[in-house]
Motif scaffolding. Structure first.
Motif, PDB file in Angstrom:
ATOM      1  N   ASP A 115       1.094  -0.949  -0.400  1.00  0.00           N
ATOM      2  CA  ASP A 115      -0.355   0.299  -0.082  1.00  0.00           C
ATOM      3  C   ASP A 115       0.542   1.112  -0.274  1.00  0.00           C
ATOM      4  OD1 ASP A 115      -2.181   1.086  -0.187  1.00  0.00           O
ATOM      5  OD2 ASP A 115      -1.851   1.487   2.033  1.00  0.00           O
ATOM      6  N   LEU A 116       0.331   1.647  -0.445  1.00  0.00           N
ATOM      7  CA  LEU A 116       1.201   3.881  -0.962  1.00  0.00           C
ATOM      8  C   LEU A 116       0.057   4.546  -1.025  1.00  0.00           C
ATOM      9  CD1 LEU A 116       3.900   4.741  -1.196  1.00  0.00           C
ATOM     10  CD2 LEU A 116       3.912   4.433  -3.365  1.00  0.00           C
ATOM     11  N   GLY A 117       0.202   5.243  -0.393  1.00  0.00           N
ATOM     12  CA  GLY A 117      -0.514   7.075  -0.252  1.00  0.00           C
ATOM     13  C   GLY A 117       0.712   8.732  -0.164  1.00  0.00           C
ATOM     14  N   TYR A 118       0.780   9.240  -1.130  1.00  0.00           N
ATOM     15  CA  TYR A 118       1.627   9.923  -0.676  1.00  0.00           C
ATOM     16  C   TYR A 118       1.009  11.457  -0.416  1.00  0.00           C
ATOM     17  CZ  TYR A 118       5.664   8.536  -4.147  1.00  0.00           C
ATOM     18  OH  TYR A 118       6.364   8.004  -4.773  1.00  0.00           O
ATOM     19  N   GLY A 119       1.700  12.416   0.838  1.00  0.00           N
ATOM     20  CA  GLY A 119       1.350  13.252   1.284  1.00  0.00           C
ATOM     21  C   GLY A 119       1.060  14.504   0.526  1.00  0.00           C
ATOM     22  N   SER A 120      -0.209  15.529   0.698  1.00  0.00           N
ATOM     23  CA  SER A 120      -0.238  16.233  -0.356  1.00  0.00           C
ATOM     24  C   SER A 120      -0.548  17.906   0.758  1.00  0.00           C
ATOM     25  CB  SER A 120      -1.456  16.432  -0.909  1.00  0.00           C
ATOM     26  OG  SER A 120      -2.453  16.479   0.184  1.00  0.00           O
ATOM     27  N   GLY A 121      -0.094  18.981   0.069  1.00  0.00           N
ATOM     28  CA  GLY A 121       0.105  19.903   0.296  1.00  0.00           C
ATOM     29  C   GLY A 121       1.169  21.070  -0.028  1.00  0.00           C
ATOM     30  N   SER A 122       2.005  22.193   0.236  1.00  0.00           N
ATOM     31  CA  SER A 122       3.137  22.609  -0.246  1.00  0.00           C
ATOM     32  C   SER A 122       4.170  22.066  -0.419  1.00  0.00           C
ATOM     33  CB  SER A 122       3.101  24.219   1.039  1.00  0.00           C
ATOM     34  OG  SER A 122       3.903  23.488   1.797  1.00  0.00           O
ATOM     35  N   PHE A 129       5.210  10.932   1.802  1.00  0.00           N
ATOM     36  CA  PHE A 129       4.488   9.532   2.461  1.00  0.00           C
ATOM     37  C   PHE A 129       3.517  10.331   3.641  1.00  0.00           C
ATOM     38  CE2 PHE A 129       8.631   6.546   1.589  1.00  0.00           C
ATOM     39  CZ  PHE A 129       8.724   7.153   0.409  1.00  0.00           C
ATOM     40  N   ASP A 130       1.999   9.529   2.485  1.00  0.00           N
ATOM     41  CA  ASP A 130       0.818  10.236   3.802  1.00  0.00           C
ATOM     42  C   ASP A 130       1.163   8.895   5.029  1.00  0.00           C
ATOM     43  OD1 ASP A 130      -2.009  11.314   4.852  1.00  0.00           O
ATOM     44  OD2 ASP A 130      -2.071   9.062   3.948  1.00  0.00           O
ATOM     45  N   ARG A 131       0.982   7.465   3.705  1.00  0.00           N
ATOM     46  CA  ARG A 131       1.076   6.086   4.262  1.00  0.00           C
ATOM     47  C   ARG A 131       1.741   4.753   3.369  1.00  0.00           C
ATOM     48  NH1 ARG A 131      -2.797   6.980   1.947  1.00  0.00           N
ATOM     49  NH2 ARG A 131      -3.304   4.548   0.495  1.00  0.00           N
ATOM     50  N   ILE A 132       2.482   4.241   3.937  1.00  0.00           N
ATOM     51  CA  ILE A 132       3.268   3.266   3.452  1.00  0.00           C
ATOM     52  C   ILE A 132       2.963   1.972   4.178  1.00  0.00           C
ATOM     53  CG2 ILE A 132       6.053   3.892   4.160  1.00  0.00           C
ATOM     54  CD1 ILE A 132       6.725   2.909   1.487  1.00  0.00           C
TER      55      ILE A 132
END
Length: 143
Positions: A115-122, A129-132
Motif C-alpha cells: 500500500d502506498l499513499g503520498y502526502g499533499s500540500g505545499s 509518504f502519507d502512508r506506506i
C-alpha cells in the motif's frame, strides 16, 4: 513458507517509526534481525514528512548488513538527496506492489510494497509518504 513474515505500516505523524524483528530458526536458534526505519525527511515542521525508508537485513553469519533505501518519486529524482542517501545502500524508487530483495550469506528478505499513499500540500508532488505498508518475509537461502 517463510521463517518470519510481518506487515508494517508507516503513517504520517509516526515520527519515531523504526521497526525491527528477530529471525529465529524453527528450533529457536537466533539467525539475525530485520527491519525498516526512516532514512530521510523533507521540508520543515511537524509532523515530519518521510521521503525515504531504509529496509535492512542482519545475518549473524555475515559481516555486512544488507540495506536498501526506498524513496519517494520526488526524492528519487533529486541528485542532491540521492548523493546523501547512496552510502546507506541501493536506492529504489517506491512503486505499488514493487518487490525488493535483500540477501545476506544465509538469509533472503522479500519486501513487497502492498500500500502506498503520498502526502499533499505545499511540498512538491510525490515527495513524501502519507502512508506506506510493507510486507517483509524471510527465507533461509538455499532452503
Amino acid at each position: 513458507p517463510p521463517i518470519s513474515q510481518i506487515m508494517t505500516t508507516y503513517v504520517l505523524g509516526d515520527d519515531l517509526y523504526d521497526e525491527s524483528f528477530s529471525i529465529d530458526a524453527p528450533g529457536g536458534e537466533f539467525m539475525g534481525e530485520y527491519g525498516v526505519g526512516v532514512a530521510e525527511t523533507i521540508g520543515v515542521g511537524d509532523p515530519k514528512k518521510v521521503a525515504a525508508l531504509e529496509i535492512w537485513l542482519f545475518d549473524k553469519n555475515d559481516i555486512k548488513t544488507a540495506t536498501k533505501v526506498i524513496m519517494s518519486a520526488h526524492v528519487y529524482n533529486d541528485p542532491n538527496i540521492r548523493a546523501r542517501l547512496e552510502p546507506k545502500g541501493e536506492l529504489v524508487l517506491v512503486e505499488p506492489q514493487k518487490q525488493i530483495i535483500l540477501e545476506t550469506e544465509t538469509l533472503q528478505l522479500l519486501a513487497t510494497i502492498t500500500d502506498l499513499g503520498y502526502g499533499s500540500g505545499s511540498l512538491p508532488d510525490k515527495s513524501y509518504f502519507d502512508r506506506i505498508t510493507l510486507e517483509l518475509a524471510i527465507w533461509p537461502k538455499g532452503g
